[in-house]
Each structure stands twice: as structure tokens, then as C-alpha cells.
Scaffold this active site. Structure first.
Site, PDB file in Angstrom:
ATOM      1  N   GLY A   1       0.850  -1.187   0.000  1.00  0.00           N
ATOM      2  CA  GLY A   1       0.000   0.000   0.000  1.00  0.00           C
ATOM      3  C   GLY A   1       0.882   1.232   0.000  1.00  0.00           C
TER       4      GLY A   1
ATOM      5  N   CYS B   1      -8.339  22.544  16.556  1.00  0.00           N
ATOM      6  CA  CYS B   1      -8.397  22.947  17.955  1.00  0.00           C
ATOM      7  C   CYS B   1      -7.937  21.840  18.874  1.00  0.00           C
ATOM      8  CB  CYS B   1      -9.797  23.397  18.305  1.00  0.00           C
ATOM      9  SG  CYS B   1     -10.190  24.889  17.406  1.00  0.00           S
ATOM     10  N   GLU B   2      -6.669  21.588  18.814  1.00  0.00           N
ATOM     11  CA  GLU B   2      -6.056  20.582  19.655  1.00  0.00           C
ATOM     12  C   GLU B   2      -4.565  20.888  19.709  1.00  0.00           C
ATOM     13  OE1 GLU B   2      -8.002  16.789  18.976  1.00  0.00           O
ATOM     14  OE2 GLU B   2      -6.230  15.797  19.768  1.00  0.00           O
TER      15      GLU B   2
ATOM     16  N   TYR C   1      -2.135   6.825   3.520  1.00  0.00           N
ATOM     17  CA  TYR C   1      -2.785   6.945   4.825  1.00  0.00           C
ATOM     18  C   TYR C   1      -2.958   8.403   5.270  1.00  0.00           C
ATOM     19  CZ  TYR C   1      -1.609   2.007   4.743  1.00  0.00           C
ATOM     20  OH  TYR C   1      -1.484   0.698   4.363  1.00  0.00           O
TER      21      TYR C   1
HETATM   22  N1  LLP Z   1      -2.274  -6.054   3.670  1.00  0.00           N
HETATM   23  C1  LLP Z   1      -2.893  -6.035   4.861  1.00  0.00           C
HETATM   24  C2  LLP Z   1      -3.639  -7.209   5.283  1.00  0.00           C
HETATM   25  C3  LLP Z   1      -2.794  -4.912   5.696  1.00  0.00           C
HETATM   26  O1  LLP Z   1      -3.378  -4.928   6.886  1.00  0.00           O
HETATM   27  C4  LLP Z   1      -2.068  -3.775   5.259  1.00  0.00           C
HETATM   28  C5  LLP Z   1      -1.974  -2.587   6.090  1.00  0.00           C
HETATM   29  C6  LLP Z   1      -1.466  -3.826   3.988  1.00  0.00           C
HETATM   30  C7  LLP Z   1      -1.587  -4.973   3.238  1.00  0.00           C
HETATM   31  C8  LLP Z   1      -0.681  -2.679   3.434  1.00  0.00           C
HETATM   32  O2  LLP Z   1       0.391  -2.337   4.238  1.00  0.00           O
HETATM   33  P1  LLP Z   1       1.501  -1.296   3.728  1.00  0.00           P
HETATM   34  O3  LLP Z   1       2.190  -1.904   2.533  1.00  0.00           O
HETATM   35  O4  LLP Z   1       0.786  -0.045   3.330  1.00  0.00           O
HETATM   36  O5  LLP Z   1       2.384  -1.109   4.889  1.00  0.00           O
HETATM   37  N2  LLP Z   1      -2.378   3.701   9.015  1.00  0.00           N
HETATM   38  C9  LLP Z   1      -1.055   3.194   9.236  1.00  0.00           C
HETATM   39  C10 LLP Z   1      -0.799   1.934   8.445  1.00  0.00           C
HETATM   40  C11 LLP Z   1      -1.794   0.858   8.736  1.00  0.00           C
HETATM   41  C12 LLP Z   1      -1.543  -0.355   7.879  1.00  0.00           C
HETATM   42  C13 LLP Z   1      -2.629  -1.338   8.066  1.00  0.00           C
HETATM   43  N3  LLP Z   1      -2.522  -2.485   7.212  1.00  0.00           N
HETATM   44  C14 LLP Z   1      -0.046   4.271   8.880  1.00  0.00           C
HETATM   45  O6  LLP Z   1      -0.449   5.364   8.499  1.00  0.00           O
HETATM   46  O7  LLP Z   1       1.153   4.078   9.016  1.00  0.00           O
END
Ligand code: LLP
Length: 443
Positions: A292, A361-362, A390
Site C-alpha cells: 500500500g 483545535c487541539e 494513509y
Molecule cells: N495487507 C494487509 C492485510 C494490511 O493490513 C495492510 C496494512 C497492507 C496490506 C498494506 O500495508 P503497507 O504496505 O501499506 O504497509 N495507518 C497506518 C498503516 C496501517 C496499515 C494497516 N494495514 C499508517 O499510516 O502508518
């Protein structure tokens, strides 16, 4: 400062992305503005293809759309020959609305609702990553009722958790996701899926963490996963074909972040899978991954307008921008760090140390603590880099601030892919109960 992709400083001393001067982008689209370097998005997709082709293994790369999901993004992903991982009816609907081929989509989630499962079955998605026993039952029943056979992967927790440079390996893993390998839950799930005629079990999945800079965690996870995979194939004689190793490939946000080339992660995974298949004398599985952040993150830059300023002598200087925690909640949630530049005066040397505050406001609404910048004045444009993943996808309307627009830029052309919300959008779903009377209070 490292500038990604087509981002550069032009002859006017302005930041330029995809051949578009950010000063012009701001004049046309306003701020805050999410700007995506389209070429860099595509390049990131191609890197995964190229890395896998070199391994000679069968593979699929599914973009984890939770990182950044819009119709244009789904279309780009389709054009680049990636599959799509979605985690909700909303992400699935976005893909469907973009005309993404449903058979190239798989659905994740630890609590998919019956409605989400039914919608996914109706659309005809390629597969389900089943997370728990409740889902096995509900999906089994819904697929049966629809007269379908759904292809499923079982999500397992291999007892490996990886973050950045470290990983921990335990027996069990304390997480809400998946069937635990060590306690026998995974075997029970296997027994149940095999007993459900409307489900076809095709493989196993794990996701060991995010923003990972090393291959050790992946390698350890492959070992545990392949142990289970081999038992399914040899002992239980299940014709599995897929090993999905999830996402988590790290990116550079600030100096000191040193992620590996995509090729290095993929080669490490592929080599270990191949070795295990040979050792167990089983056919090599297809390897799937779900990046992602690595696809969407580096390609995104957020542009803000600088407004107010507060100098506390001997303590700190704050400059405030017209966005913050609602368009990028990562600093307040994860203490995430970013680099920034005064984009309309990009050649001016840094002359002061400031902290960049948001407008919400935080007190914790700070985008960057302690960054060296040229003296920023009201009206200057602040660019914050590597904000493609994200941010928009986690944005909120906190303080009832409309969410920003999103543009894709390439070869000097800028296209709006998400319109800026209006004040009217904010009240569009609000209702006032009819029993509420208009009362005029005497003053
Ligand atoms: N596959 C699954 C099952 C996942 O849970 C995730 C991310 C991905 C793939 C993709 O992961 P990536 O390649 O993007 O690391 N909000 C957080 C990240 C949460 C990731 C949750 N799962 C942030 O902003 O760092």
C-alpha cells in the site's frame, strides 16, 4: 532533502511536480491540496512487476487500497496490471464504480459484515481473505444461498511481527487479526473450510507489519507459513496454490529512513519460498503481496498555505498552515515525521528553526516539530513530502473543515481526481427533527 520522482525545483525557484509549478496548482485548486506524481505511482507499480519477473515465480501484486483509494487510483492500478485489496464495501464500491475488474479484487477485514460479504459475492470478487470462524460460517452460508463457490485464503498469524528494523518472533501473536498458527486455530479453520462445500480453499495469507526496512521478518514468516502450507498440501492433500505475504514494504519519510529496494524484499521472499517448496517437495506456490504505502506514499505531496505565527522568545516559533490533523492524522496518531519545504521560495536557504502547526483545535495538532526553513510569511506555500499513503484515506472533517481536493499531475498536466468538499457538503446529511421548533428567545 530527497525529492522523489518528477519533483524538482524549477527556474522560478518554485517546486514543480509532474511538470506543474506548485504555485500554479495552488492558484488553480487552492490549499490544502494533495498532489500525486502520476508517473511515480506508475513506476512503483512497475517496480513490483519487474522484481517478481526476475524471480520466475507465479505472482500477483495487489495494491492495498486502504493507503489511498479513489476512482482514478483504482483505474491507474488496473492499467498497471495490479490487483486490488479492499477492506470494506466502500473501497469495493469505489473500485466497482471505477470499472475495476471484480475478479481481480480480494476482500480483507477482521469483521466483514454480512452485508459486505453479500455485496462482494454479488459483485463477483476474485476471493476472500477469511479472518475468523464467524466469517467462515457467514460466508459459507451466503455463498451457498447465492449458488456460488467462493475462493478463500485463510488469514493466519504466524507469530512474527515486524516494524522498521526489528521483528519479534513469538509462539502466539496478540492481535485481533487472523487464525493463530501456534494454538491450533489455523488447523481448525482448515478443517472447517474443507467441510464447507460453497468455499474453495486456495491459499493462506499473513501480514506481519508496516513500514518494514528489513527482510528478516518476511523470511521468518515465510518459514512458518510454508510449514503450514506444506502440511495442507501433503498431509491433508489440499490443492493449495497461493501464499500471500501481505504488505509492509517501507518508504523514506525523513533522513535516516533507509528502506530496501523493492527487488530486495521480493527476492528474499521468493528465494525462501522456493527453498521451502524444494525442501517439502511440493509445487511452488503463487506468491502474492499487497503493498500500500510503497505504491502511494512517495508519490504524494501536500500543499498548504502558511498563515499565522507565534514566537515564544527562547522557547519556540510556530508557523501555522491551513490544514493539519484532519488531512494528515499520522503525526498525531503515530508521531510520524515528515520533511517540508517553502515551495514558492525553494532555493532560499533555511534561516530559522520552526515547528509547523495545524489549524485544528487541539494542542497536539502539529505537522512537524523543529524543521529548518526560510522565514515563511503568510501566503507562502508549504509542501510536505511523502504524504501519499494513509492521509487522504484517513482524513476526517474534524472541526467541520471540508476535506481537501486531490490532483494527479503528469507532463505539465494537472487533473482533479477528488473535488474539494464544500461547506454545503458538510451539512448535506444533517437533519433537524421536525419536533424541534424555531424558538425565538427574547434577549
Ligand atoms: N495487507 C494487509 C492485510 C494490511 O493490513 C495492510 C496494512 C497492507 C496490506 C498494506 O500495508 P503497507 O504496505 O501499506 O504497509 N495507518 C497506518 C498503516 C496501517 C496499515 C494497516 N494495514 C499508517 O499510516 O502508518
Amino acid at each position: 532533502m530527497v525529492l522523489y520522482g518528477t519533483t524538482r525545483i524549477n527556474e522560478r525557484g518554485h517546486l514543480e511536480i509532474g511538470g506543474c509549478d506548485v504555485v500554479d496548482l495552488v492558484a488553480r485548486f487552492g490549499t490544502p491540496l494533495y498532489v500525486y506524481d502520476e508517473e511515480l505511482l506508475r513506476e512503483a507499480c512497475r517496480e513490483f512487476h519487474a522484481a517478481f519477473r526476475k524471480t520466475g515465480l507465479s505472482y500477483q501484486v495487489a495494491y492495498a487500497s486502504k493507503a489511498f483509494c479513489t476512482k482514478a487510483m483504482c483505474r491507474l492500478i488496473e492499467e498497471e496490471g495490479l490487483n486490488l485489496d479492499v477492506v470494506s464495501a466502500g473501497e469495493l464500491h469505489t473500485a466497482v464504480a471505477a470499472g475495476f475488474p471484480p475478479e481481480r479484487i480480494h476482500l480483507h477485514g477482521n469483521n466483514k459484515t454480512p452485508d459486505e460479504l453479500a455485496y462482494a459475492l454479488e459483485v463477483g470478487i476474485g476471493g476472500f481473505v477469511v479472518d475468523n470462524f464467524y466469517e467462515l460460517d457467514v460466508l459459507g452460508r451466503l455463498a451457498f444461498e447465492a449458488g456460488r463457490t467462493a475462493e478463500v485464503l485463510l488469514r493466519l498469524t504466524p507469530g512474527v511481527e515486524a516494524h522498521t528494523h526489528e521483528f519479534i518472533q513469538t509462539g502466539q501473536q496478540d492481535t485481533k487479526f487472523g487464525f493463530d498458527l501456534a494454538s491450533g486455530q489455523a488447523e481448525e479453520a482448515a478443517r472447517r473450510v474443507l467441510k464447507t462445500a460453497s468455499l474453495r480453499w486456495i491459499g493462506i495469507h499473513c501480514h506481519i507489519g508496516s513500514q518494514i526496512f528489513d527482510t528478516d521478518g518476511f523470511v521468518a514468516a515465510v518459514d512458518r507459513m510454508m510449514g503450514f502450507y506444506a502440511r495442507a498440501v501433503k498431509e491433508w492433500e489440499v490443492p493449495l496454490r497461493v501464499l500471500n505475504m501481505g504488505g509492509g514494504f517501507g518508504i523514506r519519510y525523513v533522513e535516516g529512513d533507509d528502506p530496501l529496494p523493492v527487488e530486495v524484499y521480493i527476492r528474499a521472499i521468493a528465494d525462501r519460498v522456493r527453498e521451502a517448496a524444494r525442501r517439502f517437495r511440493i509445487p511452488e506456490p503463487e506468491v502474492w503481496v499487497e503493498p500500500g504505502r510503497r505504491i502511494a506514499g512517495p508519490a504524494g505531496t501536500t500543499l498548504y498555505t502558511v498563515g499565522s505565527r507565534k514566537d515564544i522568545p527562547g522557547v519556540r516559533s510556530y508557523i501555522a498552515v491551513d490544514g493539519g490533523m484532519a488531512d494528515n492524522p499520522r503525526p498525531i496518531i503515530y508521531q510520524a515525521k515528515y520533511e517540508a519545504m517553502v515551495a514558492n521560495r525553494a532555493l532560499e536557504p533555511a534561516s530559522e528553526m520552526v515547528s509547523v502547526a495545524g489549524k485544528y483545535c487541539e494542542s497536539g495538532d502539529m505537522l512537524i516539530w523543529d524543521v529548518r526553513l526560510p522565514k515563511a510569511e503568510p501566503g507562502d506555500i508549504l509542501a510536505v513530502f511523502a504524504t501519499g499513503a494513509y492521509t487522504y484515506s484517513m482524513a476526517s472533517n474534524y472541526n467541520r473543515v471540508p476535506r481537501p481536493a486531490v490532483v494527479f499531475v503528469r507532463d505539465g498536466q494537472a487533473d482533479l481526481v477528488v473535488r474539494r468538499e464544500t461547506l454545503d457538503d458538510l451539512v448535506r446529511h444533517d437533519l433537524i427533527p421536525s419536533r424541534f421548533r424555531r424558538v425565538r428567545h427574547p434577549v
